[in-house]
Scaffold this active site. Sequence first.
Site, mmCIF file in Angstrom:
data_model
loop_
_atom_site.group_PDB
_atom_site.id
_atom_site.type_symbol
_atom_site.label_atom_id
_atom_site.label_comp_id
_atom_site.label_asym_id
_atom_site.label_seq_id
_atom_site.Cartn_x
_atom_site.Cartn_y
_atom_site.Cartn_z
ATOM 1 N N SER A 13 38.774 9.231 69.143
ATOM 2 C CA SER A 13 39.693 8.316 69.841
ATOM 3 C C SER A 13 39.741 9.225 70.601
ATOM 4 C CB SER A 13 40.292 7.653 68.608
ATOM 5 O OG SER A 13 41.608 9.478 68.216
ATOM 6 N N LYS B 273 47.200 12.513 76.188
ATOM 7 C CA LYS B 273 46.534 10.962 75.270
ATOM 8 C C LYS B 273 48.091 10.663 74.768
ATOM 9 C CE LYS B 273 43.838 10.320 70.579
ATOM 10 N NZ LYS B 273 43.381 10.596 69.332
ATOM 11 N N SER C 231 38.840 13.528 66.138
ATOM 12 C CA SER C 231 38.617 12.740 67.856
ATOM 13 C C SER C 231 38.820 13.625 69.153
ATOM 14 C CB SER C 231 40.309 11.804 67.913
ATOM 15 O OG SER C 231 40.142 10.883 66.756
HETATM 16 N N1 GLN Z 1 36.825 8.870 64.061
HETATM 17 C C1 GLN Z 1 37.768 9.136 62.833
HETATM 18 C C2 GLN Z 1 38.914 8.126 62.506
HETATM 19 O O1 GLN Z 1 38.978 6.908 63.106
HETATM 20 C C3 GLN Z 1 38.572 10.393 63.485
HETATM 21 C C4 GLN Z 1 40.400 9.387 64.386
HETATM 22 C C5 GLN Z 1 40.883 10.994 64.638
HETATM 23 O O2 GLN Z 1 40.064 11.955 64.570
HETATM 24 N N2 GLN Z 1 41.787 10.577 65.431
HETATM 25 O O3 GLN Z 1 39.681 7.530 62.243
#
Ligand code: GLN
Length: 462
Positions: free
Chosen positions: A134, A59, A158
């Site tokens: 994400s 990532k 994410s």
């Molecule tokens: N969807 C969550 C957020 O927007 C989680 C993001 C993540 O785990 N990096 O913060």
Amino acid sequence: MSDPSEALASAKAAADRLVKAKRLNACLTPTAPLRKSLLTQAQAAHPSGVLYGMPVAVKDNICTLEFTTTCGSKILEAYRSPYEATAVAKLKAAGALIAGKTNCDEFAMGSSTEHSTYGRTLHPFDKTRVPGGSSGGSAALVAVGAVPAALGSETGGSVRQPASLCGVVGIKPTYGRVSRYGLVAFGSSLDQIGVLGRSVHDAARVLSVISGRDPKDSTCEDRDPLRLPNVPESLQGFVIGIPKEYFPADLDPAVRRACDRAIRLCKELGAAVREVALPHTAYAVPTYYILAPAEASSNLARYDGARYGPRFDGSADVRALYRTTRGEGFGPEVRRRILLGTYVLSSGYYDAYYRKAQQMRALIAQDFRNAFDRGVDLLFTPTTPSPAFKAGEKLDDPVAMYLSDIFTVTANLAGLPAISLPIGRVKGLPLGGQFIGQAFLEDEMLEAAYALERVVPATEEA
Ligand code: GLN
């Protein structure tokens, strides 16, 4: 494999598959340098490593020496880190090949990979939908078989949420199991590197390689790397808790059917199943969306146009430099989080929001401890409230987007390990089920996942 010609063949094949997957916009590294790097890496890789020749995509919020690290943001456009993440260094030491950087929501803030400056990633099986986020780029690449595994990061689901939406396995380790050194900070008390894989085994063996102590990260526990369990014959002796708050009356009926089927299979494997209560679950999303932005607002203060990435014009004075760089360099979701975070931390609101959220976080963690103290070994829940949603559907409604994290943020708030694995399809779209385990008992959680994976009809309609 242990033969250099095999590693080279694996690198070439991975480069070809990554080119074929280009249409998904899942990989941010341009094809030519990626192919070249893969071949160079294959030649230099350690033949005795346990991941020798295995391509692993990373990532783009995890620092690598080979490629740029942009975090999906304009503010880090073309940024090249002078050091690499410990997880990446461990992968390379084990003979793995770093197979490019994957698209993600900007600074890992999002649940759809639509908040990337470099365009959205398409769902691997339906281009009108999102792959989740994400770590959507990592999930999509694994789902189409371009790489057997990829690193993602978790602050609030994410890895597991895109794994669920793309039909792959996603593991979020216990907080402190994997070094955060070289993972670009979002919410430091929540952040962990996680793994997406084609199967439980692929994800687990990558996790075991990247896990373990690291003197460069004081929040990384002083423990040996995770030892992988054997695939168990049965789940005899396991007590699986089903938290009723994760099965509300208005849960999507197909999600419920898929979970019911998975729970039945666990029972057939010999597990005892019992209902448990995690009474503070309803507060998890609001708690997370106070604490994560609060930490983000502090962590992202470093992008000021002086130290990292490009400098947008601000020649007048230093305040103008900050204003233009941060105003133009950050996208709307990141700006929203910084504003939210600054607000909940400001004097006058700190007690009302930030302190309350910290207290609630402690109660949520206590809920889990209570369940485990009453003899439950692990919990089973849906990973996501629905299968992949349409692109654009939640883009203008941040709260709707935040609610897609409803079943995943709890494990981050409590620091617990969790795994999502495919448990069925809903109108052709994949859906994941989740085991949440006890801190540092990833081995037990993996045993349950191995056993369920073997019997669950993951590609059949629920
Ligand atoms: N969807 C969550 C957020 O927007 C989680 C993001 C993540 O785990 N990096 O913060």
